[in-house]
Write a protein that holds these residues in place. Structure first.
Motif, mmCIF file in Angstrom:
data_model
loop_
_atom_site.group_PDB
_atom_site.id
_atom_site.type_symbol
_atom_site.label_atom_id
_atom_site.label_comp_id
_atom_site.label_asym_id
_atom_site.label_seq_id
_atom_site.Cartn_x
_atom_site.Cartn_y
_atom_site.Cartn_z
ATOM 1 N N LEU A 60 -0.970 -2.528 -0.701
ATOM 2 C CA LEU A 60 -0.876 -1.755 0.761
ATOM 3 C C LEU A 60 -1.841 -2.677 1.685
ATOM 4 C CD1 LEU A 60 0.048 0.465 -1.106
ATOM 5 C CD2 LEU A 60 -1.326 2.021 0.454
ATOM 6 N N VAL A 93 0.482 5.787 -0.070
ATOM 7 C CA VAL A 93 1.612 5.588 0.305
ATOM 8 C C VAL A 93 2.701 6.767 -0.598
ATOM 9 C CG1 VAL A 93 4.222 4.373 0.335
ATOM 10 C CG2 VAL A 93 2.049 3.418 1.364
ATOM 11 N N GLU A 109 -0.867 1.585 -6.944
ATOM 12 C CA GLU A 109 -1.005 1.332 -5.452
ATOM 13 C C GLU A 109 -2.276 0.675 -5.658
ATOM 14 O OE1 GLU A 109 0.811 4.280 -2.484
ATOM 15 O OE2 GLU A 109 0.058 5.399 -3.720
ATOM 16 N N ILE A 168 1.900 -0.538 6.798
ATOM 17 C CA ILE A 168 1.123 -0.233 5.667
ATOM 18 C C ILE A 168 1.808 -1.210 4.446
ATOM 19 C CG2 ILE A 168 0.043 1.575 3.948
ATOM 20 C CD1 ILE A 168 -0.931 1.466 6.932
ATOM 21 N N VAL A 169 3.232 -0.981 4.629
ATOM 22 C CA VAL A 169 3.941 -1.587 3.349
ATOM 23 C C VAL A 169 5.266 -1.993 4.165
ATOM 24 C CG1 VAL A 169 3.409 -0.374 1.417
ATOM 25 C CG2 VAL A 169 4.974 0.694 2.962
ATOM 26 N N VAL A 222 -5.148 -0.603 -3.213
ATOM 27 C CA VAL A 222 -5.495 -0.348 -1.623
ATOM 28 C C VAL A 222 -6.963 -0.810 -1.686
ATOM 29 C CG1 VAL A 222 -5.458 1.314 0.174
ATOM 30 C CG2 VAL A 222 -4.233 1.892 -1.970
#
Lengths: 318, 318
Positions: free
Chosen positions: A184, A192, A155, B212-213, A157
């Motif tokens: 993201l 997430v 992920e 967010i996604v 971010v």
């Protein structure tokens, strides 16, 4: 000095891993499978037995053919020398804001100006870790999923300060490593994958706590239903397929009242609650010490067969 | 009359499926792979095109070698004759209490006295469906997970009135069919698999709704992390393995504050909420009509490789 242009000659890149715990070693193993020169990888940790720890623990993350690389990996107990030639500094230290915040100030002072700074944190966003950096645009979360030398998800971010160039170079580098970086759009508590896993775990704890199923039964339920299903297609795609011509919308029209009733009735257990003795006890009794090698082989094989099936039937494969 | 002793000669058993939707056909296919005589399977549905529907749709659930069985399956539009020789009556009709409740009164009147009565409901417990039965001890929930001719899970949920003999005969029969029946200790809204899947979906919807996604990113996250992980080991076993020597307890000691923060911040979307247009739209655009054959092959192969790995390394295989 090694190239720090990570969009170019990745194989000669120098990478520094900070923290020799499970995630650090797993990521070290991932990098070793791509680096031409094992000594281009440095592992930093303050533990006094670092060398014997690495010699003993790192081979378990690597195929047999790469075991001879292990003694060539550079080891260090302090940051400045370890990062000075690095193209990537990947932090896998304790989940502690003071530690991470101080670390990035030190890293920033000694690393090359275009090195990428990645934190593996599962919960402390880059916008908090970067508070004392001279240039907060350099830091980005690259959150792995255990074990990251096998599971492809990372992920990505960024904080609001992270530069587009850092985002792009990070995503492109990881794609070239055969990973699945998912960017993201905003920072969010737990990112997430964590939020999804923890929310399911909360309900799982509630169901064991209520005596509906045991820990082992709950795991069996996942292993014989959602696990195999989601290994091929995530929840939106799976439910859309299961909904027939009406897709996800049709499915939720049919079972909406049951879904809403489950949501309204969801368990609200908390960390430190009375469930802990029961659940931790059942987990210890059911599983004891686990065979991680079998897990790793199984995870790898599952990923492989899904890719094989998609290739055979001509679906797009990432 | 065929034997109704399901603890004995299963192969000569007669089975009646009520409802020719996706789940009914999938369960019909499962039974056909075990029955010696395809005409021992009866499918009941009021749809006027039942015969052409079965001839057209059922083969997709079966291996090529069993396609010749399809025209031999008995079809019926009403219950009494269809259940009179049955050892198992398996209901896969609409999620509607009035329908199910009336059905069981009719089934009970015409089926042999030791026939098993199974409902595939995903949300209406046996204790509500059995309200008008002369003998409510005969009914039990056997909740499949789509597609049940492939995914082995069956949640067995007795009502407080269900007899121990019905529970035992149901579990033993399904084990002999190579299935994974998991017996829940008490009735609960949505059972276990549903509650876990829906609670994760709720958070997934929230994360897409918050921007967010995307739907596709969220599915990719599951497919490259929790899916492959849980196909081998459910959440308790996986987190216990990931916690090192401290196991699950040690893991939650380390990341407990992040976990609690995720729980406190979890999305609270509801059925019918404003998220529907956005999420349903993204799902339709991303996936359209899906290839169920590829899904079935992938799910089957994932289950097979996990069993192969467990066998190779000598773990207990169910």
């Amino acid at each position: 000095m090694a190239s720090v242009n990570v969009t170019g000659d990745d194989a000669n890149l120098r990478i520094t891993i900070i923290g020799a715990g499970t995630i650090g070693l797993s990521l070290a193993a991932l990098h070793l499978t791509y680096l031409k020169t094992p000594s281009n990888l440095t592992i930093v940790d303050v533990r006094p037995d670092l060398e014997s720890h690495i010699l003993r623990s790192l081979p378990a993350f690597l195929p047999q053919s790469l075991h001879p690389c292990v003694p060539q990996v550079k080891l260090a107990s302090s940051v400045p020398a370890a990062v000075k030639d690095s193209g990537i500094v990947q932090e896998c230290g304790p989940e502690n804001l003071a530690f991470k915040s101080a670390l990035w100030s030190e890293v920033e002072e000694h690393a090359p100006p275009d090195a990428l700074f990645w934190t593996s944190t599962s919960g402390i966003p880059a916008s908090r870790q970067n508070a004392h950096m001279r240039d907060p645009s350099r830091l980005i979360v690259v959150h792995p999923f255990n074990p990251p030398h096998i599971l492809p998800l990372l992920e990505i971010v960024p904080s609001p300060q992270t530069s587009q160039s850092v985002i792009d170079r990070t995503v492109e580098f990881l794609r070239r490593r055969g990973r699945e970086p998912v960017l993201l759009q905003k920072e969010i508590t737990g990112f997430v994958a964590g939020r999804l896993a923890w929310v399911l775990l909360r309900e799982a704890i509630h169901l064991v706590d209520q005596g509906i199923v045991t820990v082992e039964q709950l795991d069996t339920i996942l292993e014989t239903s959602m696990g195999p299903r989601w290994a091929y297609a995530g929840p939106f795609k799976s439910f859309h397929a299961g909904g027939g011509p009406g897709g996800l919308e049709g499915l939720l029209k049919n079972v909406g009242p049951t879904v809403q009733a489950c949501w309204d009735d969801a368990g609200q257990v908390n960390i430190g609650g009375a469930w802990e003795a029961k659940v931790f006890g059942q987990v210890r009794e059911a599983y004891g010490a686990l065979d991680l090698e079998e897990r790793d082989v199984a995870n790898r094989r599952v990923l492989e067969v899904v890719q094989e099936v998609k290739k055979d039937t001509g679906s797009s494969v990432d």
